[in-house]
Scaffold this active site. Structure first.
Site, PDB file in Angstrom:
ATOM      1  N   LYS A 184       0.833  -1.210   0.000  1.00  0.00           N
ATOM      2  CA  LYS A 184       0.000   0.000   0.000  1.00  0.00           C
ATOM      3  C   LYS A 184       0.864   1.256   0.000  1.00  0.00           C
ATOM      4  O   LYS A 184       1.838   1.353   0.715  1.00  0.00           O
ATOM      5  CB  LYS A 184      -0.882  -0.013   1.252  1.00  0.00           C
ATOM      6  CG  LYS A 184      -1.734   1.211   1.451  1.00  0.00           C
ATOM      7  CD  LYS A 184      -2.755   1.005   2.558  1.00  0.00           C
ATOM      8  CE  LYS A 184      -2.302   1.557   3.880  1.00  0.00           C
ATOM      9  NZ  LYS A 184      -3.326   1.506   4.912  1.00  0.00           N
ATOM     10  N   ARG A 186       0.240   5.201   0.710  1.00  0.00           N
ATOM     11  CA  ARG A 186      -0.765   6.193   1.108  1.00  0.00           C
ATOM     12  C   ARG A 186      -0.398   7.544   0.510  1.00  0.00           C
ATOM     13  O   ARG A 186       0.664   8.083   0.775  1.00  0.00           O
ATOM     14  CB  ARG A 186      -0.875   6.280   2.638  1.00  0.00           C
ATOM     15  CG  ARG A 186      -2.002   7.189   3.076  1.00  0.00           C
ATOM     16  CD  ARG A 186      -2.263   7.133   4.569  1.00  0.00           C
ATOM     17  NE  ARG A 186      -3.107   6.033   5.016  1.00  0.00           N
ATOM     18  CZ  ARG A 186      -4.426   5.976   4.863  1.00  0.00           C
ATOM     19  NH1 ARG A 186      -5.062   6.950   4.236  1.00  0.00           N
ATOM     20  NH2 ARG A 186      -5.112   4.956   5.307  1.00  0.00           N
TER      21      ARG A 186
END
Ligand code: R5P
Length: 285
Positions: A184, A186
């Protein structure tokens, strides 16, 4: 032992008391006309080991917890254990930008003034609890999550980021299925991107496990990625269903096949109970 419930956690506290086969009192908490919190534990004396169950989120629950701590001390509690199912402020555990507070430390030190030990569930970082300067335990919801999904034909368990990899392993191993994590990135508070998946997801039933769902940005992006990789179904289970604003409605209306959470924060999807895990740990302590 006696369990005292704050207003954030009545059902969970009652379930813990049932598992411990001990008495249970719900604190009477109201608001003064000016909005300040009033709380009373309706007992003549509490000459016992007292377990207070209450979240420190949102802010009004934190105030209620501080007041209940003082109330049970005033009633003669022999010892006070805080069970904090969801520990608010845990994510601000360091100074990210000059001039910020270490919020998790501040909250821990305030709470520590009125208790002897503390129990949390999947706190953001266990090291936060060192600020209490008291005995502590951070329990994991993975066992309860795996139990819930045991008969749901899960093929692969994913964590939405590397930080949650141990959780995916813990659930995956209990279910006897492979597990992996997604990468991931962000971009902002609401915008996350996820790199393509390595494992073959074609035709598979996927379970994503995370510590919390707040805005749902992480889960929506992960689900999209997994469906694009050929997943047949994607379900998600988190420990703390914060679901800010209309996040739960948004997730239920998305291409996710199911959203579940543990009962650290009560909601219509908090069907995975951590009461047994908490009670067992309190018995063993
Ligand atoms: C991040 O470190 C956490 O494990 C969660 O993935 C994150 O806090 C979820 O937030 P949101 O639902 O806003 O994407």
């Amino acid at each position: 032992m006696i369990v005292v419930a704050g207003s954030s956690s009545t059902d969970l506290a009652q379930e813990i008391a049932e598992n411990l086969q001990c008495d249970f009192i719900k604190a009477d908490t109201q608001k003064f006309p000016d909005g300040e919190c009033y709380s009373r534990v309706n007992a003549l004396t509490l000459n016992d080991d007292v377990i207070i169950v209450q979240n420190t989120y949102p802010d009004e629950n934190l105030i209620e917890m501080l007041l209940i701590e003082d109330a049970v001390r005033g009633l003669g509690a022999k010892s006070v254990t805080l069970v904090i199912p969801y520990f608010g402020y845990a994510r601000q555990d360091k100074i990210f930008k000059l001039g910020e507070p270490e919020s998790a430390k501040v909250i821990s030190k305030c709470l520590a003034m009125g208790c002897d030990r503390v129990v949390t569930i999947d706190i953001h970082k266990e090291d936060t609890l060192k600020h209490f300067g008291l005995p502590y335990k951070d329990l994991k919801a993975a066992e309860a999550i795996a139990e819930y999904f045991r008969d749901k034909n899960i093929d692969i368990v994913f964590a939405p980021d590397i930080g949650a990899k141990a959780r995916a392993r813990s659930v995956g191993e209990r279910l006897g299925v492979p597990y992996d994590y997604l990468e991931k990135i962000r971009i902002s508070g609401t915008d996350v991107r996820i790199k393509p998946v390595n494992l073959d997801c074609t035709g598979k039933n996927i379970l994503i496990v995370d510590d919390m769902i707040s805005t749902g940005g992480t889960i929506v992006t992960a689900t999209r990625q997994l469906k694009e990789a050929g997943a047949k179904s994607v379900m998600v289970a988190c420990t703390h269903g914060i679901f800010v604003n209309n996040t739960l409605d948004r997730l239920e209306g998305s291409n996710l096949d199911a959203v579940l959470s543990a009962n650290t924060i009560a909601s219509k999807v908090s069907k995975i109970s951590v009461a047994k895990i908490i009670a067992r740990s309190l018995k063993e302590w």
